[in-house]
Design a protein around this motif. Structure first.
Motif, PDB file in Angstrom:
ATOM      1  N   MET A  55       3.826   9.287   1.555  1.00 23.94           N
ATOM      2  CA  MET A  55       2.701   8.385   1.277  1.00 23.94           C
ATOM      3  C   MET A  55       1.432   8.853   1.978  1.00 23.94           C
ATOM      4  O   MET A  55       1.492   9.517   3.006  1.00 23.94           O
ATOM      5  CB  MET A  55       3.003   6.985   1.826  1.00 23.94           C
ATOM      6  CG  MET A  55       3.798   6.086   0.928  1.00 23.94           C
ATOM      7  SD  MET A  55       3.943   4.462   1.758  1.00 23.94           S
ATOM      8  CE  MET A  55       4.512   3.477   0.376  1.00 23.94           C
TER       9      MET A  55
ATOM     10  N   CYS B  88      -5.361   2.599   7.657  1.00 14.99           N
ATOM     11  CA  CYS B  88      -5.552   1.303   8.276  1.00 14.99           C
ATOM     12  C   CYS B  88      -6.815   1.412   9.121  1.00 14.99           C
ATOM     13  O   CYS B  88      -7.128   2.488   9.630  1.00 14.99           O
ATOM     14  CB  CYS B  88      -4.338   0.976   9.162  1.00 14.99           C
ATOM     15  SG  CYS B  88      -4.502  -0.522  10.163  1.00 14.99           S
TER      16      CYS B  88
ATOM     17  N   ASP C 267      -1.842   5.379  -0.922  1.00 14.08           N
ATOM     18  CA  ASP C 267      -0.666   4.621  -1.369  1.00 14.08           C
ATOM     19  C   ASP C 267      -0.484   3.309  -0.621  1.00 14.08           C
ATOM     20  O   ASP C 267      -0.016   2.327  -1.190  1.00 14.08           O
ATOM     21  CB  ASP C 267       0.607   5.459  -1.171  1.00 14.08           C
ATOM     22  CG  ASP C 267       0.629   6.696  -2.044  1.00 14.08           C
ATOM     23  OD1 ASP C 267       0.274   6.589  -3.231  1.00 14.08           O
ATOM     24  OD2 ASP C 267       0.999   7.771  -1.529  1.00 14.08           O
ATOM     25  N   ARG C 268      -0.764   3.339   0.672  1.00 16.24           N
ATOM     26  CA  ARG C 268      -0.507   2.127   1.470  1.00 16.24           C
ATOM     27  C   ARG C 268      -1.709   1.825   2.364  1.00 16.24           C
ATOM     28  O   ARG C 268      -2.204   2.709   3.052  1.00 16.24           O
ATOM     29  CB  ARG C 268       0.741   2.329   2.354  1.00 16.24           C
ATOM     30  CG  ARG C 268       1.093   1.140   3.225  1.00 16.24           C
ATOM     31  CD  ARG C 268       1.564  -0.084   2.414  1.00 16.24           C
ATOM     32  NE  ARG C 268       2.862   0.143   1.813  1.00 16.24           N
ATOM     33  CZ  ARG C 268       3.245  -0.435   0.654  1.00 16.24           C
ATOM     34  NH1 ARG C 268       2.436  -1.254  -0.004  1.00 16.24           N
ATOM     35  NH2 ARG C 268       4.430  -0.172   0.161  1.00 16.24           N
TER      36      ARG C 268
END
Lengths: 467, 213
Positions: free
Chosen positions: A123, A127, A29-30
């Protein structure tokens, strides 16, 4: 059939496709992007003539290389500068939102995600940075990835994964005064070791965790990776939802109500079964200080540097001996007698407003000891800095003799100009005490923000509860 | 990605537990925007006596004669023998890039950190897990015998010692397939494009706040 763990609920909600052997294509999602682990990923996309699948799911910020001193002249180091400029150029070319170095929202990627409401419960967050585990504090499945996977997420919005094993770390009871989330994290790592969580997703639970603020939970989940776990998480509760509400990227109106209805289900069921359960008594946790070159080499502020002769195994005896040699410490030395040369308050572990308040409460009315060459406070973001200044914390720090800096990763890993010189000893609120982490030959002791501020003023480690 | 099938390589023993990615490739070299060229700075702080910075000519550096990679007998090694929790710490893929650029194609250790382990498979490096007692024995054999080589066969999932002993290891089937064939993950994933699209359509209804372009 038993209930589901939080990890299982998050996993199930993101399954796109499952191969016969259980390898799963998981939806992301992110995607948080920074300058160090992304240039080769963007280059890979370009070489293959690919474009990002969803630019709205990604957000970028430079943090590792940015100077924490005056930025009006840009970045002095040409190699650091090129890396940040490369991020700027890639984001512009591919249409990814970036908080640039001169944006007040710029800061450490793991601070700005939650701050902006870019990190939300439920979510999947990734990263190219191992401390992505931080975002699990929101009842999210968040983990660090390498650059090949950064490229993969940009191109497909998915990752190939196998489910982790699950571990519940249950901390019951009330923390003593002066004992913080950082101390819980270090105590857990001391208990299970830096590889104790390898292969697991950790869930932190129990009354002591419920009582933590979101910022404390972020500190705790941030350190999950130092216990070997790619992901750490905390169930959603009122504290989570109150924190998320009203942030710039948080949902509003009907979408908010719809979101909250789902978020309220994001906790492990009472009858959920974990692969492993570890229990700690909050009341027994004392302020922690690391003495070696791995976060598991940790003791209490009242403790002493251990004797390698008493190590539990031959491999450990070897490691401890090496660590003491590197750290310049003799076995049996009381922790409270170890002097420090520098103090660093900052990093994705401890640079949020509550961390700065804790440190300022100790520094207030005191002075940095004469033997301390540099004590620096590096806020986690431009907005944290602004808030701290509105509360007058900067004045407290500056009057005590601390330097008040611009936001970034700074001396946590010393990619910018902030670093230890060989042999220098640092009380640091960061997350890793590895050899050379804060500068070649530098000696790092990990502590909480209050303990770091106390060490700065005393000139050596000191029990903040009696300070 | 280069495929990995078999390897008959000289072994270098790195006798330390918890070797972290900061040690494998120190932070100053992470400023590069390229994927190649990290080999000369692999284990930089242990390998050299002087402080390394990007752009330095390795020929002008002062190697640390006490560090195992600098022992003449281990020159040209392609198998790294290591201890528990190898590759812990940061997610930097520069760590496997540096190992690969140096010439390491297989690692043997009792355990690895998760992110590093995963990153190896994306870069043509095979991280092999063997029992700690077996690894301990390999360390002794390797140190006792100059020119110690091991044969690795990924398809058969075996490591063969110079004495002819065959050690079996486990590896995930999907990872093995991709590594044996040097396959590009993204290309494989895009074969599932219809399923990704279907997932997105469903989620837009269930959780519209996740799509706030």
């Amino acid at each position: 059939m038993p209930g589901l763990t939080l990890f299982e609920k998050l996993w199930d909600a993101h399954v796109v496709h499952v191969e016969a052997d259980g390898t799963t294509l998981l939806y992301i999602d992110r995607h948080l992007v920074h300058e160090v682990t992304s240039p080769q990923a963007f280059e890979g996309l370009k070489l293959a003539h690919r474009t990002p699948r969803r630019t709205d799911a990604a957000i970028a910020v430079p943090d590792h290389n940015v100077p924490t001193t005056d930025r009006s002249q840009g970045i002095a180091d040409p190699i650091s500068r090129l890396q940040v400029e490369t991020l700027d150029a890639n984001c512009a070319e591919f249409g990814i939102t970036e908080f640039r170095m001169d944006d007040v929202r710029q800061g450490i990627v793991h601070v700005i995600g939650p701050e902006e409401g870019l990190t939300l419960p439920g979510m999947t967050v990734v990263c190219g940075d191992s401390h992505t585990s931080t975002h699990g504090a929101f009842g999210a499945l968040a983990f660090g990835i390498g650059t090949s996977e950064v490229e993969h997420v940009l191109a497909t919005q998915c990752l190939w994964q196998k489910p982790s094993k699950t571990m519940l770390v249950k901390v019951e009871g009330e923390l003593g005064k002066g004992v913080t989330a950082k101390d819980i994290a270090l105590a857990i790592i001391g208990e299970i070791g830096t590889a104790g969580g390898t292969g697991y997703a950790l869930e932190f639970g129990g009354s002591a965790i419920r009582a933590l603020t979101m910022e404390g939970r972020m500190t705790l989940c941030n350190m999950a990776i130092e216990a070997g776990a790619r992901a750490g998480m905390v169930a959603v509760d009122r504290t989570t939802i109150d924190y998320v509400k009203g942030r710039p990227y948080s949902p509003r109106g009907a979408a908010w109500d719809q979101a909250v209805a789902w978020w309220n289900t994001l906790h492990s069921d009472a009858d959920a079964v974990f692969d492993r359960v570890v229990e700690l008594d909050a009341a027994k946790i004392e302020p922690q200080v690391t003495w070696g070159t791995s976060p598991e080499m940790v003791t209490t502020v009242g403790g002493r540097v251990p004797d390698p002769a008493k190590a539990p195994s031959e491999v450990k005896r070897h490691d401890w001996t090496r660590a003491l040699e590197y750290m310049g410490l003799a076995a049996g030395t009381p922790i409270a007698e170890i002097p420090v040369d520098k103090v660093f308050i900052g990093s994705c572990t401890n640079s949020r407003i509550e961390d700065l308040r804790e440190a300022a409460a100790v520094a207030k009315g005191r002075k940095v000891a004469p033997n301390v060459k540099l004590a620096m406070v590096v806020p986690g973001s431009g907005l944290v800095k602004q808030q701290a200044e509105a509360e007058g914390l900067d004045t407290i720090f500056v009057e005590a003799g601390f330097e008040w800096r611009e936001p970034g990763c700074s001396m946590c890993l010393a990619m910018n100009a902030d670093r230890l010189e060989p042999g220098e000893r640092c009380a640091s609120t960061s997350n890793r005490n590895f050899e050379g982490r804060q500068g070649q030959g530098g000696r790092t002791h990990l502590v909480s923000p209050a303990m770091a501020a106390a060490a700065a003023c005393a000139g050596h480690f000191v029990d903040v509860r009696k300070f | 990605m280069q495929a990995f099938t078999t390897l008959d390589g000289l072994v270098v023993p790195l006798d330390r537990a918890n070797v972290d990615t900061d040690a494998i490739i120190p932070k100053q070299f992470l400023k590069s925007i390229k994927r190649a060229g990290f080999g000369p700075n692999l284990f930089d702080e242990w390998r050299y006596l002087d402080h390394g910075e990007p752009g330095m000519d390795p020929a002008t550096r002062r190697p640390n004669p006490e560090f195992v990679l600098n022992f003449p007998r281990y020159k040209g090694a392609s198998v790294l023998l290591a201890r528990d929790n190898f590759g812990c710490g940061s997610s930097r893929e520069h760590a496997p890039w540096a190992l690969e650029d140096y010439g390491i194609r297989a690692i043997i250790a009792p355990s690895y950190a998760d992110i590093f382990y995963n990153n190896c498979f994306k870069n043509g490096i095979l991280p092999i897990v063997l029992d700690a007692a077996v690894v301990d024995r390999l360390f002794r054999e390797c140190e006792a015998s100059e020119g110690y080589q091991l044969k690795v066969d990924l398809d058969k999932q075996t490591v063969t010692t110079p004495g002819g002993e065959v050690l079996k290891f486990d590896v995930d089937g999907g990872r093995k397939h991709r590594l044996l064939n040097g396959l590009d993950d993204i290309g494989l994933t895009l074969l599932q494009a219809d399923k990704i699209k279907a997932y997105e359509e469903r989620r837009k209804l269930e959780a519209p706040w996740l799509f706030n372009a």
